[in-house]
Design an enzyme around this catalytic site. Sequence first.
Site, PDB file in Angstrom:
ATOM      1  N   ASP A  68       1.475  -9.109  15.400  1.00 54.76           N
ATOM      2  CA  ASP A  68       0.041  -8.905  15.346  1.00 54.76           C
ATOM      3  C   ASP A  68      -0.631  -9.770  16.416  1.00 54.76           C
ATOM      4  OD1 ASP A  68      -2.173  -7.710  13.662  1.00 54.76           O
ATOM      5  OD2 ASP A  68      -2.738  -9.822  13.590  1.00 54.76           O
ATOM      6  N   GLU A  70       1.043  -6.118  19.524  1.00 53.02           N
ATOM      7  CA  GLU A  70      -0.250  -5.742  20.093  1.00 53.02           C
ATOM      8  C   GLU A  70      -0.484  -6.624  21.318  1.00 53.02           C
ATOM      9  OE1 GLU A  70      -3.196  -4.548  16.543  1.00 53.02           O
ATOM     10  OE2 GLU A  70      -2.588  -6.627  16.479  1.00 53.02           O
TER      11      GLU A  70
END
Length: 658
Positions: free
Chosen positions: A338, A369
């Site tokens: 994340d 990400e």
Amino acid sequence: MAARTPRDWKEWFESERFAAEYTYDGMLGAAYTHAGTTLRVWAPTAQAVDVRLYAAGDGGFLQAQLPMAPGGRGVWMLYLPGDRAGQYYTYLVTVDGESRETPDPYARAAGLNGTRSMIVDLAATDPRGWQHDRRPAAPPARRVVWEVGVRDFSADPASGVRLSWRGKYLAFTQENTTLSFDGVHPTCLAYLKRLGVTHVQLMPFFDFGSVDEGKNLGRQYNWGYDPVNFNVPEGSYSTDARRGEVRIREVKQMVAALHSAGIGVVMDVVYNHLYRWENPFNACVPYYYFRQNEDGAPSNGSGCGNETATERPMMRRYVIDSLVYWAKEYHLDGFRFDLMGLLDVDTMNAARAALDALPGGETILMYGEPWRGGASALRAPAADRDHLAALDGRIGGFCDNTRDAIKGGCFDAAAPGYVNGGPEKSWDVGAAVAAWCRSEVLHPQNPGQIISYVSAHDNYTLWDKLALTAAAAAGAKPDYDRMDETLLAQNRLAAGIYLTCKGMPFMQAGEEFARTKRGEGNSYRSPIGLNRLDWARAGRFHSLVDYYRGLIALRAAFPRLGDPSRESADAIEFFCTEQPVVGWQLAAAPGDGALWPAIAVFYNPTDEVRSAALPAGPWRLLCDGSSASLWRGAELRVADTARLQPVSVTIFGRVGQA
Ligand code: CA
């Protein structure tokens, strides 16, 4: 002693002297044996550390409070004789006259809500046969990741999962479930086996803080991007959050069941921040683990109030230790980071090397990400889209360029992409086909660094996005339930693009059955009724599911599509087509097991039938945009000209020996 300021801490932690005196690479946490347990905690700025022992994970009484002894390099130690499995404990850490009680940052087991750590005999948590559990083989060419939340997977009463397991880890272990027990339509694990995905990516299942494990879950819901204990499974997904060993065993049972089905497990890891500023890291070493602005205040690149300082040695070490622990103890097959753009390149590359060093570790996926949630004080190169070349070539990033080119931007519901009214995106779609390896926009080293996708847990579901864009264009209200032929065709084209693109395909669970959240673009704390997979809908949209199934199998039948090598992206030959049609061909690599010597692929986003020239053939039709399984049936030969249905992907295979 006068309390030091955040700015004092920053100077001290970033000094060479601090790193030289206190960087520690020995064991931390609870080292358990049947004869005794040694507790070690790194707290170099503390004046004293005590251990508090409790009989239970919550409530009950304090059994004892014992001082720890300094053991060098900022580490405090205490040996507890006897078999301490099941013993709950906390640390009482005193820094500059202020004492804070905290769970162990290195805890591997915890009680209710993770407020007390637990000493655990990990071997005793292994389910039967665990020593024989292996990561399933999933060569790059076959990889497709399907993302789901643990609770969302089976909370639907129609899931066919037994009541006490619905929404829990154990739901993944129940075989042969069907829609409302109808015995016909497979759900959950049985459904997944049929779909053909190789990996399930689970939204956070480390211990997070936004759900009270002691209360009825009915009205509570949160995705869980709010870490409390990084190395402990979340309690609310277990059948008993009060007994620290139960959730550990149940996660292992879940992993074993998915592995038995040939499916790998990717863990969504959120090392970039902690839920609260009052957390185990800050209790042990105030400010050390967090990135600081010049004035010493916490940097907030996560948008959640803090971000971890992975460039500081003991935070970097923590991330790597944690990954290796999950990979070894839970046999995980991959990690999804994340806000990976908040981690520094060196940490990610060191993590890759550490995972590679495990038996079979090279197959463990790492991607994330490649962006952040706000301005960051990170000065070292970040693991973001601008540094793909500096990252290990086997660390990938979600490609928002591909996502937005295909179906339009995430934040403006009305913004179209290539499949839904934005034909000018044809150039971007061409770049996406080659996983941006041949563009000047992104600079991946190879297609394996690109995650090709159109939907994930964030933002609108694909179906909702298509419905919203269509409704905005028509000045109408979106209808999320109607089986609209235009939306279905757009959906099939979107899937037809990213499942023929280079890069690793990724999809949100239920994308393949027109999953809707009724236009909610951020359901992180919406009711479970909005977030859970609607298994009746999977039955209703079964022909869309079959289309995805066909495409996934077709991709696997032509391995060069999923080949992560740079050469395979360079080998794509684009046709001169009438805009906005995009067409290309790719030859199989010698000996790669492809069913056809070459494939030719066309995307037609217009609402008219189009034709395009085919290279010398003959060719056979594999997918006409409505069925992705034509290649399994009688040979449909085509030569010279490809006929392209409106809003479709058309795929041909060259006739002959591969
Ligand atoms: Ca929790």
